[in-house]
Write an enzyme that holds these catalytic residues in place. Structure first.
Site, PDB file in Angstrom:
ATOM      1  N   CYS A 155       0.840  -1.202   0.061  1.00 58.17           N
ATOM      2  CA  CYS A 155      -0.178   0.019   0.165  1.00 58.17           C
ATOM      3  C   CYS A 155       0.871   1.365  -0.050  1.00 58.17           C
ATOM      4  O   CYS A 155       0.287   2.216  -0.417  1.00 58.17           O
ATOM      5  CB  CYS A 155      -0.971   0.081   1.192  1.00 58.17           C
ATOM      6  SG  CYS A 155      -0.160  -0.390   2.855  1.00 58.17           S
TER       7      CYS A 155
ATOM      8  N   HIS B 127      -2.305   7.058   3.116  1.00 61.27           N
ATOM      9  CA  HIS B 127      -0.853   6.960   2.982  1.00 61.27           C
ATOM     10  C   HIS B 127      -0.171   8.537   2.442  1.00 61.27           C
ATOM     11  O   HIS B 127      -0.609   8.478   1.081  1.00 61.27           O
ATOM     12  CB  HIS B 127      -0.264   5.821   2.577  1.00 61.27           C
ATOM     13  CG  HIS B 127      -0.412   4.738   3.457  1.00 61.27           C
ATOM     14  ND1 HIS B 127      -0.802   4.615   4.531  1.00 61.27           N
ATOM     15  CD2 HIS B 127       0.016   3.469   3.273  1.00 61.27           C
ATOM     16  CE1 HIS B 127      -0.946   3.582   5.177  1.00 61.27           C
ATOM     17  NE2 HIS B 127      -0.430   2.510   4.256  1.00 61.27           N
TER      18      HIS B 127
END
Lengths: 361, 361, 361, 361
Positions: free
Chosen positions: A158, A253
């Site tokens: 990710c 993120h």
């Protein structure tokens, strides 16, 4: 209306598994017909098996509440119930590798979030906007392993989603990157549930995530690699240094990236234009989960921000901002993507959609 | 026992001013005899002037509660009350520059947190462990400006404290840095009070702090510069790229730094040894606020962390960790320092102690 | 100088155990000579056994780093090494109850944080400022169980510390409370490590803590009870309703309390005076860990606050504020105490000091 | 398709104003044709006036970006542009009171979030599910003030939304509440922007919100009151004690409520049934913003939670849970509602929908 393809979720009771259940609810192409988990959960109705651990805001879809959880190890039974399984198992890599192969051997397509097969030579690691042509490996994989209809494809970590697509868009436009230094500020959901203790994260950040920097540095090279002689040749002309931090953010993120171009450095306007004009295969094929546009550009000097921008493109886009010169390299920017959506279940579903549109399913 | 030097705090009602009051309580060399603030506060007892805005955990020292707040503009009155003032005013730079000069002209020493004079050629910007010899500028400054006993010295921006000392230690040991890329994760207290809204910071990070990146890139070059021909020649052989982020942490600025050496790259062990053995002038002179050691080394792979490590050396040390090779440059590490202590009032007090020990006061 | 009493910490590797180690460092009366934990940790040096799980800011005291961890089940071995053990074991209550009894049978004094013995009729549950006379149960306990020198005393749940002492001070002044409704806002450290996931606590509160409301309602009645016929008779004239919430705060339990007096209601000034003048046995005996004063009164209308006030009295005081009329009952106030200090290890150490001062050790 | 009614937002640049803009986008009945703000913003395009302060996740609707901001004081100009204005001004109450009256005098309907008119005898304070019949005051108001078509209606404070509807549902079912003690845990967005500093809220809670407890105690009595002799007679048979806390949560006000019934106490099952079956006028009339159901019941013992449940019923429902006996009163429960949606702009829009359905617009 075409009939929906039946799909299974392996590891359906964990957080990533629950995300699959949420995102596949009312999916136009796929329909969940199998939820599988560890033997301890097998035999229970799904809602009981996740009892007290349902982490999504929307409730368990009614059609799945009473579905009996299957034993993830029983790949034979899965064969009758679905054509494709999403693998969200969290277990020893050796075990996962074999289990996913067992599913593929039964003729099932496996699209996996697990890192077990990310470096397997004949397994494609796909970011659909970037290396859709790596799915050609499926034919090689099937030949190598004598699989009939089965296949394994994986999605990358990710942490890389926030910069892989923006860097690729430049490369595709003839502006390849030679060097990038990225500092990530990653959400706690990236560690699954329970993940970091609140006792650790309140009034704090953690400058370390086990194994994350290696993945953040190596996986992009493979994604940017070339398929030749039956395998991926990583783009070793590029070097990435990643410093990964955990911050007290639920989802999203972020990456602060400094980059140096291989050739002449373009202007800020050129880069913006490249990002604005970028469209990948998923957009071209108009896949159901494809974000339009894949790259969202924010002009405010304090954006992107995780809470404000993670849901861009239904959580499937990458949002970029703060493009500006770098005193050390050529330019700097900030990238952001939703880690449990684009970076996990959503990214895998988009990959499955790509495989279907390409005729592998 | 020597008599304590009387000192004033200009801008005494703000957050940095309050930090001065807290840190100077029971200081072995200095004694607060003047608290000055804007005309609106002048004439009130100190505890009334800060009413409802006292942000320290320990209460207002009893001896200062009833002290009448002076008008910061009345530099004449200050002359009778103290020898040194700490400037924590938050106002227009042009205004601050002139006001600080007015104090100096009256014969008072001014040690300032404000950025107004940081680039003034004959004003030293001091990190006592690093460029203590820059205080030689005081003689030049006094000559230039015909000041009798007055002086101005400033401290750099709080963001640079986490990496300036570790990089300097290496330089001093014959291992100068050519290039550094730093991503900072900075605490909200660095913005003063009120600073960022909680509505902004909960479940979020902000990848931008106005003016911070420029300071973080330029100030270290001046601090590492050489004094010659009556002025500082910045170390232009070095280049720094800083990306500054605000994170939901109360106190403690962190920096993730990648660095390239000018010459041959040392081993990890050499770097650790250099940091371990490093001692600056404040340690040599055993100044009251000097941390021992100035650089604290953490060996755990997930340290330093703001909440766990910011109080190292009574909030005056820099804590470093995670020294490891960098795929792009030579090495990477994480630095941390307490921004309102080392990075603000504490750093200025240490500078004043240095000036006193050197005979400028 | 008197020789220090040797003490052990059972469950020394967990968070409460680490707090004991921290608080007993340089204690004037006690000296840690034994650290015991589960068989899995036994045999390792202490610093290795806690490896990567040391949660205190200050490092492991040098004298304990290399101490070999004992097996908590080996009560015989403990007998030779210490006179008193602090029990910070987190295990099945039946198991803890028996283990603590085994230690006592060996002649060791046990002061425990565990809830296992809180309702055992001949075991005193002590808040030293409140029911110091309940230690008379020790004589009864020893007779009942034929223990020679051994004893068990326990401390109550951390949630009650924020209101038990303020309510007791009123009762002792002839102003007993009949009814109290308390809503608590409790810190995450109260759940031990790891406790609630950051994924759960960021941008959230949890209106439930398993078992906490029952303890918060029942334990005060026992603490306020009378010792007669060899056992505690709870103060059943009082009724408490507690609603316990978990909030994203590191340390510090807060309680919003509405209270009704049994008799005539006093004035605000009377209540304040009672709290101001209150002193318990620990203050009278000047026990090393006793806070002076035991009740800190804040007059600002927005205090106490966890981060600002939890360290009052070195984390051993209760801070109260916002005393004001209640439209339903007589008055309302806010109480705050440090849950891992006063509410856990610190409270138990104060109890041990009381027992020693009273001659039971 | 009916033509949409043109509406204005007064105070359109602030956070509540922005919420109106967001919620009214694509509203089936209303269409924003006027954005008004302070003279400083007047004359600018809307997107410029909010520049850098747009706090919503979705961007400014395209049709409003370039709309010229009007001067809020120019009520005449508003008359030509719309039939109804939503008042989200944050200013001195005396000023707001007069300004809203000026709009009404011009024949415009005013629905206000401001507290200025909440206690004005002939102004209805509406929770549409609870006291829809209080809109009868509009006729009286118009007569009293000789207004032609103009009217003023207000919504109550955001803190009461979490318990007013659940308590009313019981009252309507013949189970009136005599006494309630409520402790609220309120989100920072309730204070508007910027609201509490992050420096204050990280690792902390604030046990005080200025003016909030009075509103939380008094407004429900007026909402539950009876209209007679041309005014509202508050339900003085009921007493509420509210303790209001600010917690580090972005959105969602929670209340921990202990309640005593006037008559015989019902069973848990009866209460649940009442809540489950409850429907108000908005549900009956199927108003566009009405949540179905108005009261969402969670059965898990740790719900409702702000982050998980605030969006129930599109942020317009009240979510309740943890109904259980109270040792002091009859029962306890936890209520939760979205403070900037149900508790502010959303609640006012629902009120406007009610007024329109009732023929007042």
């Amino acid at each position: 209306m075409m009939e929906k393809m039946k799909v299974g979720v392996i590891g359906a009771t964990g957080m990533v598994g629950q995300n699959y259940i949420k995102l596949l609810n009312d999916h136009p192409w796929f329909e969940v017909s199998l939820v599988a988990a560890s033997p301890a959960s097998a035999g229970k109705p799904y809602h009981e098996a996740v009892d007290g651990r349902w982490l999504m805001k929307s409730p368990i879809p009614d059609v799945l509440r009473e579905l009996t959880v299957a034993d993830a190890n029983d790949t034979k039974a899965a064969m009758d119930k679905c054509r494709l399984v999403f693998s969200a198992i969290d277990a020893d890599k050796g075990f996962v590798r074999k289990l996913e192969e067992k599913y593929a051997q039964q003729g099932l397509a496996v699209v996996s979030n697990n890192s077990a097969h990310r470096l397997t030579p004949d397994v494609p690691m796909i970011v659909p906007e970037v290396n859709w042509q790596h799915t050609d490996l499926v034919a090689i994989q099937r030949r190598n392993r004598s699989w009939q209809g089965g296949l394994i494809a994986v999605k990358p970590n990710c942490s890389v989603q926030s910069y892989v697509t923006p860097l690729y868009a430049l490369k595709q436009a003839g502006l390849p990157i030679e060097t990038a230094v990225a500092a990530t500020l990653q959400a706690v959901s990236g560690a699954g549930f329970p993940g970091p203790a609140s006792l650790t994260m309140i009034d704090n950040v953690i400058p370390f995530i086990p194994g994350e920097e290696e993945k953040s540095e190596e996986e992009p090279l493979r994604i940017f690699g070339k398929l030749a002689d039956g395998k991926i040749h990583p783009d070793n002309a590029m070097r990435i240094s990643a410093h990964c931090n955990r911050v007290p953010v639920v989802d999203g993120h972020m990456a602060c990236v400094s980059m140096k171009f291989s050739g002449q450095k373009p202007s800020v306007e050129e880069i913006i234009r490249v990002w604005q004009d970028f469209n990948g295969k998923p957009q071209e094929l108009d896949l159901p989960s494809a974000p339009h546009p894949p790259i969202v550009i924010r002009e405010e000097q304090d954006r992107p921000q995780p809470r404000m921008d993670r849901d861009g493109g239904n959580g499937m886009a990458v949002t970029v901002g703060r493009l500006r010169p770098c005193p050390v390299f050529d330019y700097r920017f900030v990238g952001l993507s939703h880690n449990t959506n684009r970076g996990a279940a959503g990214g895998a579903i988009l990959t499955a959609e790509l495989l279907k549109a390409q005729g592998y399913l």
